[in-house]
Design a protein around this motif. Structure first.
Motif, mmCIF file in Angstrom:
data_model
loop_
_atom_site.group_PDB
_atom_site.id
_atom_site.type_symbol
_atom_site.label_atom_id
_atom_site.label_comp_id
_atom_site.label_asym_id
_atom_site.label_seq_id
_atom_site.Cartn_x
_atom_site.Cartn_y
_atom_site.Cartn_z
ATOM 1 N N UNK A 34 21.016 37.313 47.488
ATOM 2 C CA UNK A 34 21.851 36.184 47.064
ATOM 3 C C UNK A 34 21.733 35.991 45.545
ATOM 4 N N UNK A 35 20.510 36.073 45.053
ATOM 5 C CA UNK A 35 20.290 35.890 43.612
ATOM 6 C C UNK A 35 20.953 37.007 42.806
ATOM 7 N N UNK A 36 20.903 38.213 43.323
ATOM 8 C CA UNK A 36 21.559 39.320 42.633
ATOM 9 C C UNK A 36 23.066 39.098 42.550
ATOM 10 N N UNK A 37 23.635 38.625 43.644
ATOM 11 C CA UNK A 37 25.072 38.370 43.658
ATOM 12 C C UNK A 37 25.437 37.265 42.672
ATOM 13 N N UNK A 38 24.598 36.231 42.620
ATOM 14 C CA UNK A 38 24.843 35.154 41.651
ATOM 15 C C UNK A 38 24.695 35.656 40.216
ATOM 16 N N UNK A 39 23.704 36.529 40.011
ATOM 17 C CA UNK A 39 23.531 37.114 38.680
ATOM 18 C C UNK A 39 24.750 37.956 38.303
ATOM 19 N N UNK A 40 25.226 38.741 39.257
ATOM 20 C CA UNK A 40 26.407 39.576 39.006
ATOM 21 C C UNK A 40 27.573 38.715 38.545
ATOM 22 N N UNK A 41 27.777 37.623 39.249
ATOM 23 C CA UNK A 41 28.884 36.731 38.899
ATOM 24 C C UNK A 41 28.678 36.145 37.501
ATOM 25 N N UNK A 42 27.445 35.771 37.195
ATOM 26 C CA UNK A 42 27.182 35.169 35.884
ATOM 27 C C UNK A 42 27.296 36.194 34.765
ATOM 28 N N UNK A 43 27.144 37.478 35.098
ATOM 29 C CA UNK A 43 27.322 38.534 34.097
ATOM 30 C C UNK A 43 28.789 38.848 33.865
ATOM 31 N N UNK A 44 29.663 38.229 34.674
ATOM 32 C CA UNK A 44 31.095 38.444 34.498
ATOM 33 C C UNK A 44 31.694 39.474 35.433
ATOM 34 N N UNK A 45 30.930 39.908 36.433
ATOM 35 C CA UNK A 45 31.460 40.895 37.372
ATOM 36 C C UNK A 45 32.515 40.271 38.276
ATOM 37 N N UNK A 46 33.558 41.038 38.530
ATOM 38 C CA UNK A 46 34.649 40.575 39.401
ATOM 39 C C UNK A 46 35.123 41.683 40.320
ATOM 40 N N UNK A 47 34.439 42.808 40.305
ATOM 41 C CA UNK A 47 34.809 43.929 41.156
ATOM 42 C C UNK A 47 33.700 44.952 41.138
ATOM 43 N N UNK A 48 33.866 45.996 41.937
ATOM 44 C CA UNK A 48 32.844 47.031 42.035
ATOM 45 C C UNK A 48 33.509 48.397 42.119
ATOM 46 N N UNK A 49 32.859 49.422 41.566
ATOM 47 C CA UNK A 49 31.581 49.342 40.877
ATOM 48 C C UNK A 49 31.736 48.729 39.492
ATOM 49 N N UNK A 76 45.556 38.794 34.648
ATOM 50 C CA UNK A 76 44.517 38.646 33.625
ATOM 51 C C UNK A 76 44.385 37.194 33.177
ATOM 52 N N UNK A 77 45.427 36.403 33.405
ATOM 53 C CA UNK A 77 45.323 34.963 33.174
ATOM 54 C C UNK A 77 44.831 34.244 34.423
ATOM 55 N N UNK A 78 45.316 34.704 35.576
ATOM 56 C CA UNK A 78 44.964 34.017 36.826
ATOM 57 C C UNK A 78 43.489 34.186 37.160
ATOM 58 N N UNK A 79 42.916 35.334 36.783
ATOM 59 C CA UNK A 79 41.523 35.621 37.127
ATOM 60 C C UNK A 79 40.744 35.836 35.821
ATOM 61 N N UNK A 80 40.141 34.747 35.323
ATOM 62 C CA UNK A 80 39.559 34.773 33.969
ATOM 63 C C UNK A 80 38.501 35.857 33.750
ATOM 64 N N UNK A 81 37.631 36.115 34.717
ATOM 65 C CA UNK A 81 36.607 37.146 34.504
ATOM 66 C C UNK A 81 37.276 38.501 34.323
ATOM 67 N N UNK A 82 38.273 38.762 35.148
ATOM 68 C CA UNK A 82 39.030 40.010 35.031
ATOM 69 C C UNK A 82 39.741 40.086 33.676
ATOM 70 N N UNK A 83 40.302 38.969 33.262
ATOM 71 C CA UNK A 83 41.000 38.939 31.985
ATOM 72 C C UNK A 83 40.060 39.191 30.808
ATOM 73 N N UNK A 84 38.910 38.526 30.824
ATOM 74 C CA UNK A 84 37.959 38.722 29.724
ATOM 75 C C UNK A 84 37.580 40.189 29.579
ATOM 76 N N UNK A 85 37.266 40.813 30.718
ATOM 77 C CA UNK A 85 36.861 42.212 30.643
ATOM 78 C C UNK A 85 38.018 43.131 30.278
ATOM 79 N N UNK A 86 39.239 42.764 30.693
ATOM 80 C CA UNK A 86 40.394 43.583 30.301
ATOM 81 C C UNK A 86 40.527 43.621 28.785
#
Lengths: 210, 210
Positions: free
Chosen positions: A163-178, B61-71
């Motif tokens: 759970x903590x890893x997933x929260x960290x991923x989100x806080x790092x700006x991850x929105x997809x994988x890999x 890229x506007x609707x999903x801010x994390x995706x937009x930032x990384x784009x």
């Protein structure tokens, strides 16, 4: 927070067991990282909570059918380039929670071989990797005692670690994988960016402005 | 329906003027296609109606801010690899309707140079390409008489041609830009797939099953 500091170039490889392109990255990363002299840390996480937070109830490949159709075709083409024949798991996305907990429970050194075995069962053999009876032979084949690993993976400590890893991923700006994250926090999304991420980990900055 | 039949390998390049990665593809495609011996047909279309049909009111890229930032970061990195320093247009996405109608109005042979000029004004110089006064110098620089082209681009014939192209794009399964479509209908999405699309147009099938 990120890959091993102070011991040469390193890269965090964030992957989700349901993810098709994470599978392709898992197939490619060890050879490419070895060639690049970059240490890789395998970090399983869950995309479900991150997708849910942005209002998605399923994979975007299910929510957006045209995108999904082309993904499956592209996945087959990209896999073919690696000499692999892939299948679409049924259902898709597979529930990767149990596999992710196991990966989180295993020693870091054991994580890559287990993760690759899960991915191959899922995307080459079409096996349901949400089911322990399908994971047990993979564990046994790698020298683990399945019941011991299952018990550890079901512990509160491991659950909260994932759970903590997933929260960290989100806080790092991850929105997809890999996704790949360098020691300085630079984020690369997608199997197509693996080579760039390794180059960045090695100090390459192209002509990018500061 | 697709690229020129019967005259050697060909590829349809579907692009949208608001699209960052379409710009990068526009910068790369002519040299790569020439090397591959593939004829390219430039086909401007509008993503807006396709996005709207799947429930999006703006760019993902506007609707999903994390995706937009990384784009934006990835766009800068990929552009830097081509020796380009890009800016984020304001607003984003730019309204590319007028530019797309002009591109549709021009002779096919004139389309690439105009399209590249629009993209460079937008993503290198940060100019508002929705405005005729900003498009006029680009047209003049390419030897066109702006007022004549504007009048043609505003004609019902051109408007409906662009509308039909957008509908065709959607019916071909397009859901983003750039996209590349081979003569047999094989669809590749994204600047990252340009090389694969050219290889496919040349008959490459890797080890893909039929």
């Amino acid at each position: 927070m990120s890959a091993r500091a102070g011991s040469g170039p390193a890269l965090d490889f964030w992957y989700e067991f349901a993810s098709t392109y994470s599978f392709l990255a898992a197939e490619r990363i060890e050879m490419l990282a070895a060639e690049a002299g970059v240490a890789v840390r395998w970090r399983p996480f869950l995309l479900g909570p991150i997708f849910a937070a942005q209002g998605w109830s399923s994979s975007p490949f299910n929510l957006y059918p045209a995108k999904g159709r082309n993904m499956w075709r592209d996945f087959a083409r990209q896999a073919a380039r690696l000499g692999l024949r892939v299948v679409a798991p049924d259902p898709f996305p597979m529930n990767g929670l149990t596999a992710a907990r196991i990966a989180a429970a295993l020693d870091e050194a054991m994580r890559p071989s287990f993760s690759r075995a899960v991915y191959r069962a899922e995307f080459l053999d079409g096996r349901d990797i949400s089911q322990r009876p399908n994971l047990a032979p993979l564990l046994r084949g790698l020298g683990h005692e399945p019941e011991t690993v299952f018990a550890l993976a079901a512990s509160e400590a491991v659950k909260s670690r994932l759970r903590a890893e997933t929260e960290l991923a989100q806080s790092l700006g991850l929105y997809g994988a890999p996704s790949f994250v360098c020691a300085d926090g630079e984020l690369f999304w997608g199997n197509d960016r693996l080579e760039d991420a390794l180059a960045w980990a090695n100090g390459e900055r192209w002509a990018l402005e500061p």
